[in-house]
Design a protein around this motif. Structure first.
Motif, PDB file in Angstrom:
ATOM      1  N   TRP A 406       1.669  19.875  11.365  1.00  0.00           N
ATOM      2  CA  TRP A 406       0.296  19.912  10.483  1.00  0.00           C
ATOM      3  C   TRP A 406      -0.254  18.514  11.764  1.00  0.00           C
ATOM      4  CZ3 TRP A 406      -3.601  21.998   8.831  1.00  0.00           C
ATOM      5  CH2 TRP A 406      -4.874  21.540   9.190  1.00  0.00           C
ATOM      6  N   ARG A 410      -2.647  19.247  15.094  1.00  0.00           N
ATOM      7  CA  ARG A 410      -4.144  19.276  14.736  1.00  0.00           C
ATOM      8  C   ARG A 410      -4.119  18.426  16.138  1.00  0.00           C
ATOM      9  NH1 ARG A 410      -8.721  21.139  12.380  1.00  0.00           N
ATOM     10  NH2 ARG A 410     -10.262  19.720  11.701  1.00  0.00           N
ATOM     11  N   GLN A 413      -5.064  20.399  19.767  1.00  0.00           N
ATOM     12  CA  GLN A 413      -6.735  21.567  19.014  1.00  0.00           C
ATOM     13  C   GLN A 413      -8.117  19.799  19.712  1.00  0.00           C
ATOM     14  OE1 GLN A 413      -7.079  21.852  14.894  1.00  0.00           O
ATOM     15  NE2 GLN A 413      -7.216  24.183  15.646  1.00  0.00           N
ATOM     16  N   PHE A 414      -7.577  18.056  19.920  1.00  0.00           N
ATOM     17  CA  PHE A 414      -8.597  17.822  20.093  1.00  0.00           C
ATOM     18  C   PHE A 414      -8.136  16.913  21.558  1.00  0.00           C
ATOM     19  CE2 PHE A 414      -9.069  18.412  15.703  1.00  0.00           C
ATOM     20  CZ  PHE A 414     -11.095  18.249  15.699  1.00  0.00           C
TER      21      PHE A 414
ATOM     22  N   PHE B  25     -16.634  15.151   9.554  1.00  0.00           N
ATOM     23  CA  PHE B  25     -15.868  15.372   9.171  1.00  0.00           C
ATOM     24  C   PHE B  25     -15.147  14.260   8.298  1.00  0.00           C
ATOM     25  CE2 PHE B  25     -13.573  17.056  13.258  1.00  0.00           C
ATOM     26  CZ  PHE B  25     -12.810  17.957  12.496  1.00  0.00           C
ATOM     27  N   LYS B  32      -9.730  13.640  10.799  1.00  0.00           N
ATOM     28  CA  LYS B  32      -9.909  14.636  11.672  1.00  0.00           C
ATOM     29  C   LYS B  32      -8.436  16.055  11.050  1.00  0.00           C
ATOM     30  CE  LYS B  32      -7.934  13.434  16.157  1.00  0.00           C
ATOM     31  NZ  LYS B  32      -8.209  13.397  17.706  1.00  0.00           N
ATOM     32  N   TYR B  33      -7.772  14.903  11.054  1.00  0.00           N
ATOM     33  CA  TYR B  33      -6.245  15.222  10.418  1.00  0.00           C
ATOM     34  C   TYR B  33      -6.314  15.714   8.713  1.00  0.00           C
ATOM     35  CZ  TYR B  33      -4.797  12.876  15.170  1.00  0.00           C
ATOM     36  OH  TYR B  33      -4.521  12.710  15.792  1.00  0.00           O
ATOM     37  N   SER B  35      -9.275  16.350   6.963  1.00  0.00           N
ATOM     38  CA  SER B  35     -10.987  17.172   6.594  1.00  0.00           C
ATOM     39  C   SER B  35     -11.305  18.019   7.660  1.00  0.00           C
ATOM     40  CB  SER B  35     -11.694  15.984   6.214  1.00  0.00           C
ATOM     41  OG  SER B  35     -12.829  16.255   5.918  1.00  0.00           O
ATOM     42  N   ILE B  52     -14.063  14.301  33.495  1.00  0.00           N
ATOM     43  CA  ILE B  52     -13.195  14.800  33.268  1.00  0.00           C
ATOM     44  C   ILE B  52     -12.645  13.833  32.095  1.00  0.00           C
ATOM     45  CG2 ILE B  52     -11.164  13.636  35.167  1.00  0.00           C
ATOM     46  CD1 ILE B  52     -11.172  17.046  32.384  1.00  0.00           C
ATOM     47  N   LEU B  55     -15.152  13.135  29.406  1.00  0.00           N
ATOM     48  CA  LEU B  55     -13.992  14.407  28.114  1.00  0.00           C
ATOM     49  C   LEU B  55     -13.310  14.588  27.536  1.00  0.00           C
ATOM     50  CD1 LEU B  55     -15.088  17.908  30.180  1.00  0.00           C
ATOM     51  CD2 LEU B  55     -16.453  17.034  28.257  1.00  0.00           C
ATOM     52  N   TYR B  60     -13.092  14.208  18.157  1.00  0.00           N
ATOM     53  CA  TYR B  60     -13.181  14.326  17.204  1.00  0.00           C
ATOM     54  C   TYR B  60     -14.115  15.775  17.692  1.00  0.00           C
ATOM     55  CZ  TYR B  60     -12.460  10.294  14.835  1.00  0.00           C
ATOM     56  OH  TYR B  60     -12.462   8.851  14.800  1.00  0.00           O
ATOM     57  N   THR B  61     -14.316  16.458  18.930  1.00  0.00           N
ATOM     58  CA  THR B  61     -14.126  17.535  19.781  1.00  0.00           C
ATOM     59  C   THR B  61     -13.757  18.389  20.012  1.00  0.00           C
ATOM     60  OG1 THR B  61     -16.667  17.064  19.998  1.00  0.00           O
ATOM     61  CG2 THR B  61     -15.964  18.557  21.311  1.00  0.00           C
ATOM     62  N   LYS B  62     -13.596  19.561  19.382  1.00  0.00           N
ATOM     63  CA  LYS B  62     -12.217  20.535  19.824  1.00  0.00           C
ATOM     64  C   LYS B  62     -12.358  20.415  21.215  1.00  0.00           C
ATOM     65  CE  LYS B  62     -11.695  22.464  15.478  1.00  0.00           C
ATOM     66  NZ  LYS B  62     -11.035  23.666  14.700  1.00  0.00           N
ATOM     67  N   ALA B  63     -10.861  20.254  21.969  1.00  0.00           N
ATOM     68  CA  ALA B  63     -11.028  20.948  23.360  1.00  0.00           C
ATOM     69  C   ALA B  63     -10.960  21.867  23.959  1.00  0.00           C
ATOM     70  CB  ALA B  63      -9.366  20.893  23.554  1.00  0.00           C
ATOM     71  N   ARG B  66     -14.664  21.838  25.153  1.00  0.00           N
ATOM     72  CA  ARG B  66     -15.093  20.798  25.987  1.00  0.00           C
ATOM     73  C   ARG B  66     -15.029  21.863  27.116  1.00  0.00           C
ATOM     74  NH1 ARG B  66     -11.791  15.946  24.819  1.00  0.00           N
ATOM     75  NH2 ARG B  66     -10.576  16.538  22.259  1.00  0.00           N
ATOM     76  N   HIS B  68     -15.671  21.901  31.575  1.00  0.00           N
ATOM     77  CA  HIS B  68     -15.647  20.417  32.689  1.00  0.00           C
ATOM     78  C   HIS B  68     -15.410  20.911  33.621  1.00  0.00           C
ATOM     79  CE1 HIS B  68     -12.997  18.635  35.616  1.00  0.00           C
ATOM     80  NE2 HIS B  68     -14.194  18.078  35.870  1.00  0.00           N
TER      81      HIS B  68
END
Lengths: 416, 367
Positions: A406, A410, A413-414, B25, B32-33, B35, B52, B55, B60-63, B66, B68
């Motif tokens: 997990w 997770r 994703q970031f 979060f 973020k892991y 919640s 880049i 970015l 805490y913002t998903k890839a 983002r 570029h």
């Protein structure tokens, strides 16, 4: 009066002399019952109760047979005189030459006859009741001794003592009598002493002496010798012939005088007697040649117990086929050396390290085995963990893997 | 449920956007892991940058959120290059936004002074307004005044272009004003970013929550349509012993505002949202304080969110008719522009010097 007294004394003396002669020459050798169809054997004569029917003119039938060497037998009725008195006592008298057998029935029924058997002029060598009568009787014939000569060692050096044992067995069908033994001393050996001597006068049919004659001889010269056979001479009471039987001839090799050889003393010691599973134990293999003669072609094989693993050892130790081996070409005179070997305990239990040693002492190849003594492997510090059921470990691992998966997912994703 | 689009442009916009996502979060470092984001509405966040590395710094913002702008490693605060770059990549940016569905409102967060943020935001808002009907608001962060002449002149031109971009309002946050957060530069920036993030989240909650007294997106539009097109946000929270009147007052005071303003003098319209346990929300105190504000600036929308056991918090959104601080900024910006011109002049002299040196081009010394 006096002359009468002398005459009376003389007659009494003669009476007793005659009486004593009669007793010695006409012994009652059997006074028992013989059942119908059974018999009684005296040497090669068989007295058989053939029939016990009686009444009126019919009497019990008692016959005397002669056993032949080929197993057949002959009815001696031509030599038998049969009478019967008023008391119905039956008398049979066998007479052939000087040999006489008298039979007097004491009683008889429909199933047996009780009789007295008296012989005259027969030297009784063999007598026995014979169930089944003459057809089951054995011919009493010539004895035949089988003589065996044995030595306690076959490879000796000059001066060594050899013990010789002579055994005898009567394989014939006659009793061996008047046995005498010639041990058959062999040139090159010196008679030292008798250890045990039996002088049997006779040996029954099938009988044997396992320690008939034991003596010691000393090797006096080198070489390979076939010992002279021992010889037994004996005779039979039935037959007048004398017999002799030679023994076998054991071979003895006598080496020259002893040569001084090397000796390797081997000692195996462990640094501990108890250890925990997973721990290591170190053995010291101490070898010493205290002699003034070098030993050669030395090979030492520590036999690793099945539940131990070889970890390390002295640099002289080679690993051949995954097994530690010590090989040295020569251990010089008065030489000593230590080797160490370290093992790791894999399993719980008692063990010992067996060390096999082979070397040439200058004359022969010597093989020895030495043990380290027992040492004990106990439960390891964390062994109790393995005692828990699998799910105790699987569940947390699955949870950790799931959490790690997990977190990785997770995190990915970031991450850019 | 509102559909909200929040776009962070440039380094400053990215960091504030990341801070919004972090607070959503729950604010913890590892939240973020374990919640989920607790936005009251459906919120889509997009970070846009030419650098880049900026970015990649987002945590805490998903890839996938983002964007570029390729082949660039920042614009070096050059807005001319930035605007050209935006024009070349606007289709890609708009396509990415359109793939995320329909929205009811959008916020574009950026710095007015940097390269990417200040040059992308005005044309980006222009494009959004041209293509969609939903209101688009700019949250513009003004620079520290001592950060340099280029940032000052960039801010001046950016704000001007932003007003011309048909944006539905510009919410100002002033680093110069907020630098009293204290600590080192990183801590100060993080603190400012968090302040902005908290206010934006509070605002979103106010626009999309069931309240005892309702404020909604319509009210927010009305507030933002007042004044000169500029707005700021105030925030304050009290403790168990703080009267709600004081908390409201604090949210309107310089310590609570993101931009220096005398709201009673410069304000045009306002929206006050109060949140907390019922026991702290005394209606008389609330009314008296809001009446005081409305007597100065006119209409004030108010909303009340009841949260059992929570100490009182107040968010105020104020549009401004005039702003002395902005005048001061432009004064400094003009000076900065002149200073840059002088530098250009000095560069010309330098070129003359280069011509002097060029006289010996092709010659070798003789000995």
């Amino acid at each position: 009066m006096k002359s009468n007294r002398i005459i009376i004394h003389t007659l009494l003396f003669l009476f007793f002399v005659i009486l004593s002669i009669g007793i010695t020459s006409a012994d009652i050798i059997y006074s028992e019952r013989i059942d119908k169809s059974d018999g009684y054997q005296i040497n090669n004569y068989v007295i058989q109760v053939t029939n016990t029917l009686y009444g009126g003119e019919v009497d019990p039938t008692i016959e005397i047979f002669q056993l032949e060497s080929d197993g057949s037998y002959t009815n001696l009725k031509d030599y038998v005189t049969r009478t019967k008195d008023m008391d119905n006592t039956i008398y049979l008298l066998f007479s052939r030459g000087s040999e006489k057998i008298s039979i007097e029935t004491l009683n008889y029924t429909t199933s047996y006859v009780i009789m007295d058997i008296t012989t005259t002029g027969i030297t009784i060598e063999y007598e026995t009741a014979v169930d089944g009568g003459v057809s089951n009787a054995n011919y009493i014939g010539e004895p035949s001794l089988t003589l065996t000569k044995e030595v306690d060692k076959t490879n000796v050096k000059i001066g060594d003592i050899i013990r010789v044992t002579i055994k005898a067995k009567n394989d014939g069908n006659g009793i061996a009598k008047r046995i005498s033994i010639d041990p058959g001393i062999t040139p090159g050996f010196t008679f030292k002493s008798n250890i045990y001597t039996t002088y049997p006068t006779e040996l029954s049919i099938g009988g044997s002496f396992t320690q008939m004659f034991i003596y010691e001889i000393q090797a006096a010269s080198n070489g390979t010798f076939s010992l002279n056979p021992a010889t037994a001479t004996y005779s039979s009471s039935v037959f007048d012939d004398d017999y002799s039987s030679p023994s076998n001839s054991p071979t003895v090799t006598v080496a020259s005088e002893a040569v001084e050889t090397s000796v390797i003393d081997l000692e195996v010691t462990a640094d501990k007697t108890k250890l925990k599973r997973g721990e290591e134990i170190t053995f010291t293999i101490h070898v010493q040649n205290p002699k003034d003669v070098p030993a050669s072609t030395i090979r030492i094989d520590p036999i690793i117990p099945g539940n131990m693993t070889y970890v390390s050892g002295s640099e002289d130790i080679d690993i051949i086929s995954e097994k530690p081996v010590i090989q040295e070409s020569v251990y010089g005179a008065r030489y000593e050396k230590d080797y160490t070997i370290t093992l790791q305990a894999d399993e719980i239990g008692s063990n010992e390290l067996i060390v096999k040693l082979t070397y040439n002492n200058g004359v022969d190849e010597i093989r020895e085995e030495v043990s380290s003594g027992m040492f004990y492997v106990e439960e390891g510090e964390y062994d109790y963990l393995a005692e828990y059921p699998l799910y105790i470990y699987v569940a947390p691992v699955l949870i950790i893997v799931a959490i790690a998966g997990w977190l990785y997912w997770r995190r990915s994703q970031f991450r850019m | 449920m509102l559909n909200v689009l929040i776009i962070g442009v440039g380094q400053c916009g990215n960091r504030i956007l990341d801070s919004i996502n972090k607070e959503a979060f729950g604010g913890g470092k590892f939240s973020k892991y374990y919640s989920r984001q607790k936005f009251p509405s459906r919120v889509e966040t997009i970070a846009i940058n030419t650098a880049i590395n900026d970015l990649k710094e987002m945590r805490y913002t998903k890839a996938k959120d983002r964007i570029h702008i390729p082949n660039l490693h920042g614009l070096g605060a050059n807005r001319i290059v930035g605007k050209q770059c935006f024009n070349e990549n606007k289709d890609m940016i708009i396509r990415n936004i359109s793939e995320r569905g329909d929205f009811d409102v959008a916020f574009v967060i950026s710095s007015s002074s940097g390269g990417t943020g200040s040059s992308f935001s005005p044309p980006l808002i222009q494009e959004l307004k041209n293509r969609y009907d939903f209101p688009v608001y700019s949250i513009m962060v003004l620079p520290f005044r001592e950060e340099g002449t280029i940032y000052l002149q960039n801010s001046a031109f950016c704000l001007k272009e932003m007003r011309e971009s048909e944006t539905d309002g510009i919410i100002l946050a002033d680093n110069q004003f907020l630098k009293n957060v204290g600590g080192d530069i990183q801590t100060a920036y993080d603190g400012i970013n968090k302040m902005v993030a908290e206010r934006v989240l509070f605002l979103l909650e106010a626009l999309d929550s069931e309240m005892m007294m309702v404020t909604d997106l319509g009210d927010f539009k009305t507030v933002m349509s007042g004044g000169a097109g500029f707005a700021t946000i105030g925030f304050a929270k009290g403790d168990n012993n703080t009267a709600i009147k004081t908390v409201i007052h604090d949210s309107l005071s310089p310590s609570g505002l993101l931009f220096s303003s005398d709201v009673y003098e410069e304000g045009s319209r306002a929206m006050i949202i109060l949140r907390g346990d019922r026991k702290y929300l005394n209606i008389d105190d609330i009314s008296s304080e809001i009446d005081k504000l409305s007597s100065h600036i006119g209409h004030v929308f108010k909303g009340v969110i009841i949260r059992n056991g929570e100490t009182p918090k107040v968010l105020s959104v104020l549009t401004l008719e005039t702003t002395a601080e902005l005048d001061d900024l432009y004064t400094l910006a003009v000076e900065a522009i002149h200073m840059e011109k002088e530098k250009r002049g000095r560069m010309a002299i330098r070129k003359e010097a280069d011509a002097t040196f060029s006289k010996i081009d092709g010659l070798e010394p003789e000995y």
